[in-house]
Write a protein that holds these residues in place. Structure first.
Motif, PDB file in Angstrom:
ATOM      1  N   ARG A 336       0.858  -1.194   0.000  1.00 24.32           N
ATOM      2  CA  ARG A 336       0.000   0.000   0.000  1.00 24.32           C
ATOM      3  C   ARG A 336       0.890   1.239   0.000  1.00 24.32           C
ATOM      4  NH1 ARG A 336      -2.398  -2.964   5.107  1.00 24.32           N
ATOM      5  NH2 ARG A 336      -3.563  -4.628   4.062  1.00 24.32           N
ATOM      6  N   TYR A 337       0.700   2.057  -1.010  1.00 20.90           N
ATOM      7  CA  TYR A 337       1.548   3.228  -1.200  1.00 20.90           C
ATOM      8  C   TYR A 337       0.815   4.489  -0.757  1.00 20.90           C
ATOM      9  CZ  TYR A 337       4.182  -0.171  -3.864  1.00 20.90           C
ATOM     10  OH  TYR A 337       4.881  -1.294  -4.231  1.00 20.90           O
ATOM     11  N   GLU A 338       1.547   5.384  -0.118  1.00 17.69           N
ATOM     12  CA  GLU A 338       0.959   6.614   0.402  1.00 17.69           C
ATOM     13  C   GLU A 338       0.883   7.673  -0.693  1.00 17.69           C
ATOM     14  OE1 GLU A 338       3.123   7.854   3.837  1.00 17.69           O
ATOM     15  OE2 GLU A 338       2.702   6.010   4.963  1.00 17.69           O
ATOM     16  N   ILE A 339      -0.308   8.218  -0.906  1.00 14.44           N
ATOM     17  CA  ILE A 339      -0.533   9.300  -1.857  1.00 14.44           C
ATOM     18  C   ILE A 339      -0.896  10.552  -1.066  1.00 14.44           C
ATOM     19  CG2 ILE A 339      -1.821  10.057  -3.889  1.00 14.44           C
ATOM     20  CD1 ILE A 339      -0.158   7.494  -4.318  1.00 14.44           C
ATOM     21  N   GLU A 340      -0.131  11.606  -1.258  1.00 12.71           N
ATOM     22  CA  GLU A 340      -0.294  12.794  -0.437  1.00 12.71           C
ATOM     23  C   GLU A 340      -1.281  13.787  -1.036  1.00 12.71           C
ATOM     24  OE1 GLU A 340       3.655  14.289  -0.151  1.00 12.71           O
ATOM     25  OE2 GLU A 340       4.194  12.908   1.448  1.00 12.71           O
ATOM     26  N   GLU A 346      -1.418  15.313   4.624  1.00  8.33           N
ATOM     27  CA  GLU A 346      -2.188  14.091   4.841  1.00  8.33           C
ATOM     28  C   GLU A 346      -1.950  13.145   3.671  1.00  8.33           C
ATOM     29  OE1 GLU A 346      -3.885  13.462   7.513  1.00  8.33           O
ATOM     30  OE2 GLU A 346      -4.079  15.433   8.454  1.00  8.33           O
ATOM     31  N   PHE A 347      -2.398  11.898   3.838  1.00  8.03           N
ATOM     32  CA  PHE A 347      -2.226  10.931   2.763  1.00  8.03           C
ATOM     33  C   PHE A 347      -3.346   9.912   2.790  1.00  8.03           C
ATOM     34  CE2 PHE A 347      -0.349   8.832   6.382  1.00  8.03           C
ATOM     35  CZ  PHE A 347      -0.647   7.498   6.203  1.00  8.03           C
ATOM     36  N   TYR A 348      -3.490   9.209   1.675  1.00  6.05           N
ATOM     37  CA  TYR A 348      -4.331   8.017   1.629  1.00  6.05           C
ATOM     38  C   TYR A 348      -3.544   6.933   0.919  1.00  6.05           C
ATOM     39  CZ  TYR A 348      -5.350   9.558  -3.194  1.00  6.05           C
ATOM     40  OH  TYR A 348      -5.248   9.966  -4.506  1.00  6.05           O
ATOM     41  N   TYR A 349      -4.084   5.716   0.894  1.00  6.29           N
ATOM     42  CA  TYR A 349      -3.354   4.577   0.338  1.00  6.29           C
ATOM     43  C   TYR A 349      -3.868   4.181  -1.040  1.00  6.29           C
ATOM     44  CZ  TYR A 349      -1.591   3.608   5.092  1.00  6.29           C
ATOM     45  OH  TYR A 349      -0.987   3.677   6.316  1.00  6.29           O
ATOM     46  N   VAL A 350      -2.944   3.715  -1.862  1.00  8.23           N
ATOM     47  CA  VAL A 350      -3.287   3.002  -3.087  1.00  8.23           C
ATOM     48  C   VAL A 350      -2.598   1.642  -3.014  1.00  8.23           C
ATOM     49  CG1 VAL A 350      -2.971   2.876  -5.577  1.00  8.23           C
ATOM     50  CG2 VAL A 350      -3.687   5.025  -4.533  1.00  8.23           C
ATOM     51  N   PHE A 418     -10.784   9.313  -1.273  1.00  7.96           N
ATOM     52  CA  PHE A 418     -10.834   7.954  -0.741  1.00  7.96           C
ATOM     53  C   PHE A 418     -12.012   7.859   0.211  1.00  7.96           C
ATOM     54  CE2 PHE A 418      -8.409  10.440   2.239  1.00  7.96           C
ATOM     55  CZ  PHE A 418      -8.802   9.983   3.476  1.00  7.96           C
ATOM     56  N   THR A 419     -12.284   6.639   0.637  1.00  9.22           N
ATOM     57  CA  THR A 419     -13.342   6.396   1.604  1.00  9.22           C
ATOM     58  C   THR A 419     -12.896   5.296   2.551  1.00  9.22           C
ATOM     59  OG1 THR A 419     -15.578   5.513   1.899  1.00  9.22           O
ATOM     60  CG2 THR A 419     -14.408   4.846  -0.081  1.00  9.22           C
ATOM     61  N   SER A 420     -13.365   5.337   3.781  1.00 10.50           N
ATOM     62  CA  SER A 420     -13.033   4.283   4.740  1.00 10.50           C
ATOM     63  C   SER A 420     -13.920   3.054   4.559  1.00 10.50           C
ATOM     64  CB  SER A 420     -13.168   4.808   6.174  1.00 10.50           C
ATOM     65  OG  SER A 420     -14.492   5.248   6.417  1.00 10.50           O
ATOM     66  N   MET A 421     -14.878   3.135   3.652  1.00 11.53           N
ATOM     67  CA  MET A 421     -15.772   2.009   3.406  1.00 11.53           C
ATOM     68  C   MET A 421     -15.104   0.963   2.503  1.00 11.53           C
ATOM     69  SD  MET A 421     -18.448   2.701   5.157  1.00 11.53           S
ATOM     70  CE  MET A 421     -17.352   3.471   6.333  1.00 11.53           C
ATOM     71  N   PRO A 422     -15.544  -0.296   2.579  1.00 10.78           N
ATOM     72  CA  PRO A 422     -14.925  -1.365   1.793  1.00 10.78           C
ATOM     73  C   PRO A 422     -15.458  -1.413   0.356  1.00 10.78           C
ATOM     74  CG  PRO A 422     -16.625  -2.294   3.164  1.00 10.78           C
ATOM     75  CD  PRO A 422     -16.559  -0.841   3.514  1.00 10.78           C
ATOM     76  N   MET A 423     -15.276  -0.326  -0.370  1.00 11.35           N
ATOM     77  CA  MET A 423     -15.760  -0.247  -1.744  1.00 11.35           C
ATOM     78  C   MET A 423     -15.009   0.877  -2.446  1.00 11.35           C
ATOM     79  SD  MET A 423     -18.095  -1.664  -3.809  1.00 11.35           S
ATOM     80  CE  MET A 423     -19.108  -2.494  -2.572  1.00 11.35           C
ATOM     81  N   ASN A 424     -14.532   0.615  -3.659  1.00 15.53           N
ATOM     82  CA  ASN A 424     -13.910   1.674  -4.444  1.00 15.53           C
ATOM     83  C   ASN A 424     -14.983   2.508  -5.132  1.00 15.53           C
ATOM     84  OD1 ASN A 424     -11.291   0.871  -3.786  1.00 15.53           O
ATOM     85  ND2 ASN A 424     -11.160  -0.528  -5.527  1.00 15.53           N
ATOM     86  N   THR A 478     -11.390  -4.503   7.832  1.00 12.77           N
ATOM     87  CA  THR A 478     -10.049  -3.981   8.131  1.00 12.77           C
ATOM     88  C   THR A 478      -9.602  -3.009   7.042  1.00 12.77           C
ATOM     89  OG1 THR A 478      -8.888  -5.777   6.991  1.00 12.77           O
ATOM     90  CG2 THR A 478      -9.426  -6.122   9.294  1.00 12.77           C
ATOM     91  N   VAL A 479     -10.556  -2.564   6.225  1.00 12.03           N
ATOM     92  CA  VAL A 479     -10.237  -1.643   5.145  1.00 12.03           C
ATOM     93  C   VAL A 479      -9.946  -0.253   5.724  1.00 12.03           C
ATOM     94  CG1 VAL A 479     -11.099  -0.504   3.064  1.00 12.03           C
ATOM     95  CG2 VAL A 479     -11.581  -2.932   3.454  1.00 12.03           C
ATOM     96  N   LYS A 480      -8.758   0.283   5.423  1.00 17.34           N
ATOM     97  CA  LYS A 480      -8.426   1.647   5.842  1.00 17.34           C
ATOM     98  C   LYS A 480      -8.951   2.657   4.811  1.00 17.34           C
ATOM     99  CE  LYS A 480      -6.210   0.364   9.506  1.00 17.34           C
ATOM    100  NZ  LYS A 480      -6.462  -1.091   9.399  1.00 17.34           N
ATOM    101  N   ASN A 481      -8.905   2.296   3.554  1.00 18.04           N
ATOM    102  CA  ASN A 481      -9.581   3.131   2.569  1.00 18.04           C
ATOM    103  C   ASN A 481      -9.789   2.431   1.240  1.00 18.04           C
ATOM    104  OD1 ASN A 481      -6.477   4.459   2.318  1.00 18.04           O
ATOM    105  ND2 ASN A 481      -7.510   4.304   0.353  1.00 18.04           N
ATOM    106  N   GLY A 482     -11.017   2.639   0.702  1.00 15.69           N
ATOM    107  CA  GLY A 482     -11.248   2.397  -0.709  1.00 15.69           C
ATOM    108  C   GLY A 482     -10.784   3.634  -1.456  1.00 15.69           C
ATOM    109  N   VAL A 483     -10.536   3.488  -2.743  1.00 18.04           N
ATOM    110  CA  VAL A 483      -9.939   4.582  -3.487  1.00 18.04           C
ATOM    111  C   VAL A 483     -10.901   5.117  -4.540  1.00 18.04           C
ATOM    112  CG1 VAL A 483      -8.876   3.137  -5.289  1.00 18.04           C
ATOM    113  CG2 VAL A 483      -7.778   5.292  -4.619  1.00 18.04           C
TER     114      VAL A 483
END
Length: 485
Positions: A336-340, A346-350, A418-424, A478-483
């Motif tokens: 999981r790569y951090e996108i700023e 701040e960042f989110y993951y891809v 991004f979203t903290s929900m388990p769905m892109n 355990t999803v931290k973020n959908g993208v």
């Protein structure tokens, strides 16, 4: 018999209650943690008030060493009465801030207890590369890696560090960095949470008194940290790098200790690792002040396991996979790569697929045994939603069990990435979609998006959403973020 046993037990209870210095540091840490810094992406303007506040603090000296290429001040904070000079510098790489935060914790400790400072004088350079820190970038404003500029000294930041070392004739140096979270201690599944090195001063990797002293201090620090991160302390490669500051500091006569802050379970902002820096560095200063590090041996240093790089954020094992009518059993490594965001605060993951095949010699922060499961490509929910509120009202477990891994939204605000929900999410303003809204997730491919389903007996059990796991059968997220795509 019972009374006799209790009499014997009392002295041992007293011994058990007597804490060591490092245990006291560990247990009292929250009393000294600098609360204004609680994330990794802080900047020069965030720490400058902390430095300025020390000007009126008894026992501290503030020296302006100079300025960065873009004109930001670089300061050195000094405290202590002793002859032994200890220099610590951090964030010569702008995106490696863990020890910078720990420095201010240590300074807070010295505000209330200066016992260690009777025999030593400690000098802190908290942020050597403020221009890099501004954009959370390794290099300085003109693209130079300061840690590869110890010979030419072309960068002002490099010259400042060299001048500080020379003016102090520093006896000990602490070269403070962050390393990739994907390092593990060799042949184990444990992350290399802290890695140490007494850098070599020549290609032959000779050990003189200067380097030997650094090794002994590290051995002491390792013995301390094994209490709090057992098996998670590594030894960084000592390949000689003639341009690096650590190697040259050693050559110039400063016993140099490299500390690399790596990864730790469920610690994305490295706050526990920061605490380990605090405890181990103060323990090292104590051992130098008391000269107790001399009791440690070089063999104790050499026994620290070397770093390896065998970790993934997520490892999926033993997955049945079909392609062109052929069946395979594979492992999948996902990182999981951090996108700023735009201001690098701040960042989110891809999540991307980093490796496919036999990964039996690799490990994961999280591992899913997919024996008996099959790979399934996710689909896009056919109904296009009007806005983000409609998205948040969905029953995600039901959609995932039906094979959907993404949802299209018509009026998605630009700021939502991004979203903290388990769905892109598919932003249909950016992606042209067919009339039936049928956009499958990408097939299994190296370097591509890590979104797919794992099914058993035609039933979806696990959903991998942007490299995170959703346990569909248990409703466990355990999803931290959908993208957003």
């Amino acid at each position: 018999m019972t009374k006799y046993f209790l009499l014997l037990l009392v002295p041992f209870l007293g011994l058990a209650q007597k804490q060591t210095f490092d245990q006291r540091l560990f247990d009292s840490y929250e009393n000294f943690r600098e609360t204004s810094i609680d994330k990794r992406r802080f900047k020069h303007r965030d720490i400058q008030p902390l430095i300025d506040s020390l000007k009126s603090e008894k026992g501290f000296e503030i020296n302006l060493l100079g300025k960065s290429i873009q004109g930001r001040t670089i300061s050195m904070i000094s405290a202590g009465e002793g002859e032994t000079q200890i220099l610590l510098w951090s964030q010569m790489h702008g995106d490696e801030p863990t020890a910078t935060a720990a420095m201010f914790d240590i300074i807070n400790y010295f505000k209330t207890d200066k016992t260690l400072l009777k025999n030593v004088k400690v000098h802190f350079i908290p942020m050597l590369n403020p221009d890099g820190a501004e954009i959370f970038n390794r290099r300085n404003a003109i693209g130079i890696d300061i840690n590869r500029d110890a010979q030419r000294l072309q960068s002002p930041e490099s010259k400042l560090l060299k001048n500080a070392r020379d003016s102090l004739d520093a006896d000990f140096g602490f070269n403070l960095h962050d390393q990739s979270k994907y390092y593990n201690t060799k042949q184990t599944l444990k992350p290399a949470t802290i890695s140490f090195l007494a850098p070599a001063f020549n290609a032959e990797k000779d050990i003189n008194q200067t380097r030997g002293n650094a090794m002994r201090v590290i051995a002491k620090m390792n013995s301390v940290l094994q209490r709090y991160a057992r098996g998670q302390i590594g030894r960084y490669s000592d390949e000689f790098e003639p341009r690096a500051f650590g190697d040259n500091m050693q050559k110039w006569g400063t016993s140099t200790i490299l500390i690399e802050s790596g990864g730790y379970y469920e610690d994305p902002e490295k706050q526990f690792i920061r605490k380990l820096n605090y405890v181990s560095i103060l323990s090292a200063i104590e051992s130098i002040s008391s000269d107790s590090y001399q009791s440690m041996t070089l063999d104790q240093y050499l026994s620290i396991p070397k770093n390896d790089r065998k970790l993934f954020d997520l490892k999926i094992e033993n997955l049945a996979f079909s392609y062109l009518g052929m069946d395979f059993k594979i492992d999948i490594g996902v990182n999981r790569y951090e996108i700023e965001n735009k201001d690098h605060s701040e960042f989110y993951y891809v999540g991307k697929i980093s490796d496919i095949g036999d990964l039996s010699s690799n490990f994961g922060y999280e591992t899913v045994d997919a024996e008996g499961f099959t790979f399934k490509v996710g689909e896009t929910y056919p109904k296009i939603l009007n806005d983000f509120d409609d998205f948040m009202a969905l029953d995600f477990s039901t959609l995932l069990s039906q094979g959907y891994t993404s949802v299209s939204i018509n009026n998605l605000p630009e700021e939502i990435k991004f979203t903290s929900m388990p769905m892109n999410i598919i932003d249909i303003k950016k992606i042209k979609i067919p009339k039936n809204n049928s956009i499958p997730s990408p097939h299994l491919k190296l370097g591509k998006e890590a979104t797919f389903l794992l099914s058993k007996n035609e039933k979806v059990v696990y959903a991998i959403i942007n490299g995170f796991v959703y346990y569909v059968s248990e409703g466990k997220n355990t999803v931290k973020n959908g993208v957003v795509k």
